[in-house]
Write a protein that holds these residues in place. Structure first.
Motif, mmCIF file in Angstrom:
data_model
loop_
_atom_site.group_PDB
_atom_site.id
_atom_site.type_symbol
_atom_site.label_atom_id
_atom_site.label_comp_id
_atom_site.label_asym_id
_atom_site.label_seq_id
_atom_site.Cartn_x
_atom_site.Cartn_y
_atom_site.Cartn_z
ATOM 1 N N ILE A 268 -2.297 -2.853 18.143
ATOM 2 C CA ILE A 268 -1.389 -2.106 17.267
ATOM 3 C C ILE A 268 -0.657 -3.051 16.328
ATOM 4 C CG2 ILE A 268 0.734 -0.726 17.225
ATOM 5 C CD1 ILE A 268 -0.253 0.656 19.772
ATOM 6 N N LEU A 269 -0.241 -4.205 16.847
ATOM 7 C CA LEU A 269 0.428 -5.210 16.012
ATOM 8 C C LEU A 269 -0.506 -5.708 14.916
ATOM 9 C CD1 LEU A 269 2.883 -7.041 15.507
ATOM 10 C CD2 LEU A 269 1.899 -8.670 17.142
ATOM 11 N N LEU A 270 -1.769 -5.969 15.263
ATOM 12 C CA LEU A 270 -2.747 -6.408 14.264
ATOM 13 C C LEU A 270 -3.025 -5.305 13.243
ATOM 14 C CD1 LEU A 270 -5.299 -8.288 16.560
ATOM 15 C CD2 LEU A 270 -3.679 -9.309 14.935
ATOM 16 N N PHE A 271 -3.037 -4.093 13.700
ATOM 17 C CA PHE A 271 -3.253 -2.945 12.818
ATOM 18 C C PHE A 271 -2.178 -2.880 11.739
ATOM 19 C CE2 PHE A 271 -2.050 1.585 12.131
ATOM 20 C CZ PHE A 271 -3.152 1.977 11.393
ATOM 21 N N PHE A 272 -0.923 -2.954 12.141
ATOM 22 C CA PHE A 272 0.181 -2.886 11.173
ATOM 23 C C PHE A 272 0.232 -4.141 10.309
ATOM 24 C CE2 PHE A 272 1.815 0.465 13.976
ATOM 25 C CZ PHE A 272 2.173 1.396 13.018
ATOM 26 N N SER A 273 -0.149 -5.279 10.866
ATOM 27 C CA SER A 273 -0.166 -6.515 10.077
ATOM 28 C C SER A 273 -1.189 -6.414 8.962
ATOM 29 C CB SER A 273 -0.501 -7.711 10.986
ATOM 30 O OG SER A 273 0.490 -7.873 11.979
ATOM 31 N N LEU A 274 -2.354 -5.846 9.272
ATOM 32 C CA LEU A 274 -3.391 -5.707 8.260
ATOM 33 C C LEU A 274 -2.994 -4.692 7.192
ATOM 34 C CD1 LEU A 274 -6.176 -6.788 7.545
ATOM 35 C CD2 LEU A 274 -7.184 -4.914 8.838
ATOM 36 N N LEU A 275 -2.321 -3.632 7.605
ATOM 37 C CA LEU A 275 -1.874 -2.632 6.633
ATOM 38 C C LEU A 275 -0.786 -3.184 5.719
ATOM 39 C CD1 LEU A 275 -1.677 0.765 8.572
ATOM 40 C CD2 LEU A 275 -3.543 -0.171 7.220
ATOM 41 N N SER A 276 -0.110 -4.226 6.173
ATOM 42 C CA SER A 276 0.990 -4.803 5.392
ATOM 43 C C SER A 276 0.511 -5.806 4.355
ATOM 44 C CB SER A 276 1.986 -5.499 6.334
ATOM 45 O OG SER A 276 2.528 -4.574 7.252
ATOM 46 N N ILE A 277 -0.771 -6.144 4.391
ATOM 47 C CA ILE A 277 -1.307 -7.090 3.410
ATOM 48 C C ILE A 277 -1.192 -6.503 2.005
ATOM 49 C CG2 ILE A 277 -3.423 -8.212 2.601
ATOM 50 C CD1 ILE A 277 -4.285 -8.510 5.463
ATOM 51 N N ASP A 278 -0.748 -7.324 1.069
ATOM 52 C CA ASP A 278 -0.601 -6.913 -0.340
ATOM 53 C C ASP A 278 0.362 -5.741 -0.484
ATOM 54 O OD1 ASP A 278 -2.397 -8.848 -1.120
ATOM 55 O OD2 ASP A 278 -4.120 -7.503 -1.002
ATOM 56 N N ILE A 279 1.362 -5.650 0.401
ATOM 57 C CA ILE A 279 2.315 -4.546 0.331
ATOM 58 C C ILE A 279 3.127 -4.597 -0.965
ATOM 59 C CG2 ILE A 279 4.174 -5.737 1.535
ATOM 60 C CD1 ILE A 279 3.238 -2.053 1.931
ATOM 61 N N LYS A 280 3.407 -5.803 -1.469
ATOM 62 C CA LYS A 280 4.164 -5.923 -2.707
ATOM 63 C C LYS A 280 3.379 -5.353 -3.888
ATOM 64 C CE LYS A 280 6.919 -9.928 -1.311
ATOM 65 N NZ LYS A 280 7.280 -11.345 -1.612
ATOM 66 N N GLU A 281 2.072 -5.644 -3.927
ATOM 67 C CA GLU A 281 1.237 -5.094 -5.000
ATOM 68 C C GLU A 281 1.189 -3.577 -4.911
ATOM 69 O OE1 GLU A 281 0.638 -7.684 -3.247
ATOM 70 O OE2 GLU A 281 0.301 -9.331 -4.666
ATOM 71 N N ASP A 282 1.157 -3.047 -3.685
ATOM 72 C CA ASP A 282 1.147 -1.600 -3.514
ATOM 73 C C ASP A 282 2.441 -0.985 -4.039
ATOM 74 O OD1 ASP A 282 -1.344 -1.576 -2.382
ATOM 75 O OD2 ASP A 282 -0.610 -1.758 -0.329
ATOM 76 N N ILE A 283 3.564 -1.659 -3.769
ATOM 77 C CA ILE A 283 4.859 -1.147 -4.228
ATOM 78 C C ILE A 283 4.906 -1.110 -5.754
ATOM 79 C CG2 ILE A 283 7.342 -1.636 -4.321
ATOM 80 C CD1 ILE A 283 7.125 -2.764 -1.506
ATOM 81 N N ILE A 284 4.410 -2.177 -6.386
ATOM 82 C CA ILE A 284 4.415 -2.235 -7.854
ATOM 83 C C ILE A 284 3.509 -1.151 -8.436
ATOM 84 C CG2 ILE A 284 3.751 -3.642 -9.840
ATOM 85 C CD1 ILE A 284 4.528 -6.111 -8.185
#
Length: 440
Positions: A268-284
């Motif tokens: 579960i930790l790895l799952f959320f870590s992978l989903l968090s990749i490039d989160i800044k680009e997603d926000i922009i």
């Protein structure tokens, strides 16, 4: 005398090699279609993909008469091995033969007969395996299954991972093309991760020395199941982990936390870590000047299927498909033998997504009776293993979990009612459990 024994020994080796190659060919042929034979047409070029598919299906058909002859010559070995041929072969055989009559009195394609021939191939192969292989050699069937599934899984998973890292496309909902024109959906890749998880968790303790090599693949397969977000496969994985702990482990605090970490917390930790990749680009990308600002947590939630209301309480159209089959079915003309192989696609142009429903629409009441008998015998097998059998050898454990998982899957998929991955897995577990005396 010694020379005769050597010749006999060599014949047995070649015999077993033929069975192993046929087993591999059956696996590789999954996903082929009768149109793959019809590639040599005038004035049209033939691509490499078409040639590969042609070889896959042709080899499978080529095996059929050879295996039939081998099986006929081995019939006398059932009594010697104390194995009931009606349970291991004839009842499953009738399940598939009953899908043939409907092809003759409907306009369903007679070419679909290839699916029945493929199913009969694997029935014969595995019957010959339990009649001729020694106890230690039986493990080869499971190891080959693991290797072949692992190859397909990593081919598909690598494509999905690269796609996510490069374009942000989530793991679920994708279709990847593999060998020839064959493809695999995200739910199929998730299912393979589940089966690999089951096999590796059972066999790694005995055959893999270093602890790190025992644990890391389990975390990888568990994480993959979560990444694909298939509700059915995640539920089945949870069932496996809980039953595995209750049946195979000693109830200690250490073993409990080991299971919790390996199968749940770290994945579960790895799952959320992978989903968090490039989160800044997603926000922009999402938060344009004219839109309400969305937090990073909200963006992650958008990537998780279970936070989307329309994805949680849904059957993905299964109930509507079942209603269509019931409404369109011609009970006057097709009640006894249905519409033939792949009758669901013939009737509603869609998979039935249920083993019982598929069997009924493809082989009518006759086929449904044999399918229910086979399923009932399978249920008795796993209940006997769970409550009566005291031997906890690896073959029994493998067979128990595979049969249980596939039986449950048949509630939401056509599963082992048709030639494919589920049938290969189900029948392997079914017949190996019979070989090892769990059904007497």
């Amino acid at each position: 005398m010694i020379l005769i024994e050597k010749i006999s020994s060599i014949k047995k080796i070649y015999y077993k090699i033929i069975l192993v190659l046929s087993f591999i060919i059956s696996w590789v042929s999954i996903g082929t279609h009768y149109t793959n034979i019809l590639i040599f047409t005038p004035n049209e070029g033939v691509s490499l993909t078409e040639v590969i598919d042609f070889i896959r299906i042709t080899l499978n058909l080529f095996c059929f008469p050879i295996l039939g002859f081998m099986f006929f010559m081995s019939m006398s070995k059932y009594k010697k091995n104390n194995i009931n041929p009606y349970i291991t072969f004839f009842i499953p055989l009738l399940c598939f033969l009953s899908q043939i009559p409907g092809l003759f009195y409907t306009s369903n394609s007679f070419w679909n007969l290839f699916y029945v021939l493929s199913a009969i191939n694997i029935l014969i192969i595995l019957n010959l395996v339990i009649l001729n292989f020694e106890n230690d050699e039986i493990y080869l069937v499971i190891f080959l299954t693991f290797i072949l599934l692992a190859i397909v899984f990593f081919m598909s998973f690598t494509q999905d991972l690269l796609s996510y890292l490069n374009s942000g496309h989530l793991f679920y909902g994708r279709i990847n093309y593999l060998i020839g024109d064959s493809h695999i959906r995200s739910s199929g890749t998730s299912r393979m991760a589940l089966i690999l998880l089951i096999i590796y968790s059972l066999f790694s303790v005995r055959y893999i020395g270093p602890k790190i090599l025992q644990i890391v693949p389990l975390i990888l397969f568990s994480t993959s199941i979560i990444l694909y977000q298939s509700r059915a496969n995640m539920g089945l994985a949870i069932i496996f982990v809980i039953l595995s702990y209750l049946i195979l482990e000693k109830y200690t605090l250490i073993s409990f936390f080991k299971y919790l970490l390996i199968y749940f917390l770290i994945p579960i930790l790895l799952f959320f870590s992978l989903l968090s990749i490039d989160i800044k680009e997603d926000i922009i990308r999402i938060n344009s000047p004219n839109q309400i600002v969305i937090s990073d947590i909200e963006i992650i939630k958008r990537k998780i299927r279970f936070f989307q209301g329309n994805q949680v309480m849904t059957t993905s159209g299964r109930i509507n498909d079942w209603k269509k089959i019931i409404d369109k079915f011609n009970y006057k003309d097709n009640l006894f033998f249905g519409y033939g192989v792949q009758g669901d696609r013939y009737l509603i142009n869609q998979t039935a997504s249920n083993g019982l429903m598929y069997t009924f629409v493809s082989s009518g009441i006759i086929g449904l009776i044999f399918f229910l008998i086979l399923s009932l015998i399978s249920g008795i097998q796993i209940l006997k293993y769970l409550f009566v059998n005291k031997k906890k050898e690896l073959i029994g454990q493998f067979s128990f979990f595979i049969i249980l998982i596939i039986l449950i899957r048949s509630l939401v998929e056509t599963s082992y009612s048709l030639f494919g991955v589920d049938l290969m897995l189900f029948y392997t577990g079914f017949i190996l459990m019979q070989r090892h005396g769990h059904l007497k």
